[in-house]
Design a protein around this motif. Structure first.
Motif, PDB file in Angstrom:
ATOM      1  N   LEU A  58       0.348  -1.561   0.240  1.00 35.94           N
ATOM      2  CA  LEU A  58       0.100  -0.011   0.002  1.00 35.94           C
ATOM      3  C   LEU A  58       0.701   1.606  -0.328  1.00 35.94           C
ATOM      4  O   LEU A  58       0.859   2.387   1.200  1.00 35.94           O
ATOM      5  CB  LEU A  58      -0.761  -0.084   1.325  1.00 35.94           C
ATOM      6  N   GLY A  59       1.488   1.357  -1.077  1.00 31.14           N
ATOM      7  CA  GLY A  59       2.150   2.550  -1.201  1.00 31.14           C
ATOM      8  C   GLY A  59       3.953   3.087  -0.096  1.00 31.14           C
ATOM      9  O   GLY A  59       3.945   2.253   0.399  1.00 31.14           O
ATOM     10  N   ASN A  60       4.407   3.760  -1.063  1.00 30.26           N
ATOM     11  CA  ASN A  60       6.144   3.683  -0.289  1.00 30.26           C
ATOM     12  C   ASN A  60       5.802   4.946   0.993  1.00 30.26           C
ATOM     13  O   ASN A  60       4.496   5.852   1.080  1.00 30.26           O
ATOM     14  CB  ASN A  60       6.444   4.587  -1.879  1.00 30.26           C
ATOM     15  N   ASP A  61       6.307   4.687   1.790  1.00 33.81           N
ATOM     16  CA  ASP A  61       7.101   5.300   3.408  1.00 33.81           C
ATOM     17  C   ASP A  61       7.665   6.887   2.286  1.00 33.81           C
ATOM     18  O   ASP A  61       8.880   6.952   2.090  1.00 33.81           O
ATOM     19  CB  ASP A  61       7.371   4.435   3.865  1.00 33.81           C
ATOM     20  N   ILE A  62       7.524   7.933   2.866  1.00 33.38           N
ATOM     21  CA  ILE A  62       7.554   9.598   2.635  1.00 33.38           C
ATOM     22  C   ILE A  62       8.912   8.707   3.495  1.00 33.38           C
ATOM     23  O   ILE A  62       9.862   9.916   3.014  1.00 33.38           O
ATOM     24  CB  ILE A  62       6.633  10.144   2.683  1.00 33.38           C
ATOM     25  N   SER A 119      -1.974   6.812   5.098  1.00 29.94           N
ATOM     26  CA  SER A 119      -3.484   6.757   4.945  1.00 29.94           C
ATOM     27  C   SER A 119      -4.396   5.924   6.140  1.00 29.94           C
ATOM     28  O   SER A 119      -3.874   5.419   6.780  1.00 29.94           O
ATOM     29  CB  SER A 119      -3.622   5.781   3.829  1.00 29.94           C
ATOM     30  N   PRO A 120      -5.272   6.119   6.433  1.00 28.99           N
ATOM     31  CA  PRO A 120      -6.236   6.073   8.012  1.00 28.99           C
ATOM     32  C   PRO A 120      -5.732   4.573   7.460  1.00 28.99           C
ATOM     33  O   PRO A 120      -5.555   3.930   8.483  1.00 28.99           O
ATOM     34  CB  PRO A 120      -7.757   6.000   7.710  1.00 28.99           C
ATOM     35  N   GLY A 121      -5.806   4.179   6.500  1.00 33.78           N
ATOM     36  CA  GLY A 121      -5.817   2.004   6.261  1.00 33.78           C
ATOM     37  C   GLY A 121      -5.042   1.691   6.300  1.00 33.78           C
ATOM     38  O   GLY A 121      -5.004   0.189   6.475  1.00 33.78           O
ATOM     39  N   GLN A 122      -3.171   2.308   6.553  1.00 31.02           N
ATOM     40  CA  GLN A 122      -1.778   1.340   6.491  1.00 31.02           C
ATOM     41  C   GLN A 122      -2.054   1.573   8.153  1.00 31.02           C
ATOM     42  O   GLN A 122      -2.285   2.087   8.882  1.00 31.02           O
ATOM     43  CB  GLN A 122      -1.259   2.794   6.148  1.00 31.02           C
ATOM     44  N   LEU A 123      -0.624   0.886   8.642  1.00 28.43           N
ATOM     45  CA  LEU A 123      -0.751   0.031   9.277  1.00 28.43           C
ATOM     46  C   LEU A 123       0.812   0.484   9.570  1.00 28.43           C
ATOM     47  O   LEU A 123       1.769   1.344   8.474  1.00 28.43           O
ATOM     48  CB  LEU A 123       0.471  -1.243   9.087  1.00 28.43           C
ATOM     49  N   VAL A 124       1.211   1.435  10.697  1.00 27.55           N
ATOM     50  CA  VAL A 124       2.652   1.483  11.242  1.00 27.55           C
ATOM     51  C   VAL A 124       2.866   1.299  12.646  1.00 27.55           C
ATOM     52  O   VAL A 124       2.142   0.664  12.893  1.00 27.55           O
ATOM     53  CB  VAL A 124       2.060   3.096  11.207  1.00 27.55           C
ATOM     54  N   ARG A 125       4.222   1.476  13.085  1.00 27.56           N
ATOM     55  CA  ARG A 125       4.658   0.624  13.752  1.00 27.56           C
ATOM     56  C   ARG A 125       5.264   1.346  14.876  1.00 27.56           C
ATOM     57  O   ARG A 125       5.570   2.733  13.866  1.00 27.56           O
ATOM     58  CB  ARG A 125       5.573  -0.401  12.780  1.00 27.56           C
ATOM     59  N   ASP A 162      -6.697   4.165  13.907  1.00 30.60           N
ATOM     60  CA  ASP A 162      -6.579   4.040  15.186  1.00 30.60           C
ATOM     61  C   ASP A 162      -5.708   4.378  16.279  1.00 30.60           C
ATOM     62  O   ASP A 162      -6.100   5.033  16.942  1.00 30.60           O
ATOM     63  CB  ASP A 162      -6.348   2.265  15.532  1.00 30.60           C
ATOM     64  N   LEU A 163      -4.939   5.228  15.850  1.00 33.19           N
ATOM     65  CA  LEU A 163      -3.390   5.854  16.526  1.00 33.19           C
ATOM     66  C   LEU A 163      -4.025   7.167  16.405  1.00 33.19           C
ATOM     67  O   LEU A 163      -3.657   8.055  17.546  1.00 33.19           O
ATOM     68  CB  LEU A 163      -2.314   5.457  15.401  1.00 33.19           C
ATOM     69  N   CYS A 164      -3.869   7.340  14.866  1.00 37.11           N
ATOM     70  CA  CYS A 164      -4.255   9.268  15.174  1.00 37.11           C
ATOM     71  C   CYS A 164      -6.069   9.436  15.717  1.00 37.11           C
ATOM     72  O   CYS A 164      -6.171  10.512  16.027  1.00 37.11           O
ATOM     73  CB  CYS A 164      -4.132   9.638  13.663  1.00 37.11           C
ATOM     74  N   GLY A 165      -6.747   8.175  16.066  1.00 38.46           N
ATOM     75  CA  GLY A 165      -7.627   8.833  16.012  1.00 38.46           C
ATOM     76  C   GLY A 165      -8.278   8.412  18.013  1.00 38.46           C
ATOM     77  O   GLY A 165      -9.453   8.990  17.931  1.00 38.46           O
TER      78      GLY A 165
END
Length: 274
Positions: A58-62, A119-125, A162-165
């Motif tokens: 789902l896309g590159n990391d900036i 994007s809201p639907g992406q995973l972050v760690r 979830d993290l930002c909301g």
């Protein structure tokens, strides 16, 4: 080959000799054979630090795609006032139980993720280093002077939405859970996994990586030349090349004990993050 805690074991020994001691107080030991895998190996845990994100398509990391000349570094101070403000944003009955590390880590991870506009639907760690010396109940134990690498890399993972909301406490709880997951069995599993996979690379896409060196002890090293007045990790080096934040000790203009956090971000993002 080594880690910060190990390097300071070695530097402490040099400081002892510089002061005129006949031998170091704690003699540095290599003994890397202590960290060999079990037979048969037993990889009993997931080790997300070495696993691709499930949504890596789902896309590159900036953070990975921005060229260095379009990045900027800045330091952020967290003193008693800032820590108190963060505690006010979590549940009253847990307010004092959260560590300063958990509070700062949760807050910065949340703010950094928001600023990077994933994007809201992406995973972050959130990945951080944890020193296994004294924590790993192996027999024989890791010797006191061991200066090889004794780090493990726990990871918290969640959706951007979830993290930002959610309130700050959501991020802080994720950091705490990842820290508590590092059990004796987790450490043994890490050693076996790294040995069996021939030192795999860490995966840092959409990942905020932190190393907390506030307790490493560099402020107590005495070469016999006078009192230490400053130090730490400069923005150049690891921070720029590995996109890692070191949590370090410092004092603010009022002489209060603080934690300083370096942040390296695309220049168009930094103001939003700040």
């Amino acid at each position: 080959m080594s880690d910060g805690f190990g390097m300071f074991n070695f530097i402490r020994a040099i400081a002892d000799i510089a002061r005129g001691e006949a031998l170091p107080t704690i003699f540095p030991l290599w003994n890397r054979e202590l960290l060999t895998m079990c037979f048969p190996s037993r990889i009993s845990h997931m080790h997300l630090a070495y696993e691709l994100l499930r949504d890596c398509h789902l896309g590159n990391d900036i953070m990975q795609s921005t060229p260095p000349d379009a990045m900027v570094g800045q330091y952020f101070l967290f003193g008693p006032t800032q820590i108190s403000a963060m505690r006010s944003h979590v549940s009253a009955y847990l307010r004092q139980s959260y560590t300063i590390f958990e509070l700062i880590a949760g807050a910065i991870w949340k703010c950094r993720t928001t600023a990077l506009d994933y994007s809201p639907g992406q995973l972050v760690r959130f990945m951080f280093t944890l020193n296994s010396r004294g924590k790993w109940k192996r027999n024989p134990p890791i010797p006191e002077g061991y200066y090889g690498c004794g780090l493990v890399f726990p990871v918290a993972e969640t959706l951007v939405a979830d993290l930002c909301g959610n309130p700050l406490e959501y991020a802080v709880q994720l950091v705490r859970k990842a820290r508590f997951n590092v059990t004796d069995e987790y450490i043994k599993s890490t050693v076996d996994m790294i040995a069996s996979r021939k030192w795999p690379s860490l995966v840092v896409d959409r990942t905020y990586v932190v190393s907390d060196i506030t307790s490493i002890g560099e402020d107590k090293i005495d070469f016999g030349w006078g009192k230490r007045v400053g130090g730490g990790v400069p923005m150049a080096g690891d921070i720029m090349s590995k996109l890692i934040s070191y949590f370090m000790k410092c004092k603010n203009a009022d002489g209060e004990d603080c934690v300083v956090v370096p942040m390296y971000l695309p220049s168009i993002i930094m103001d939003r993050f700040a």
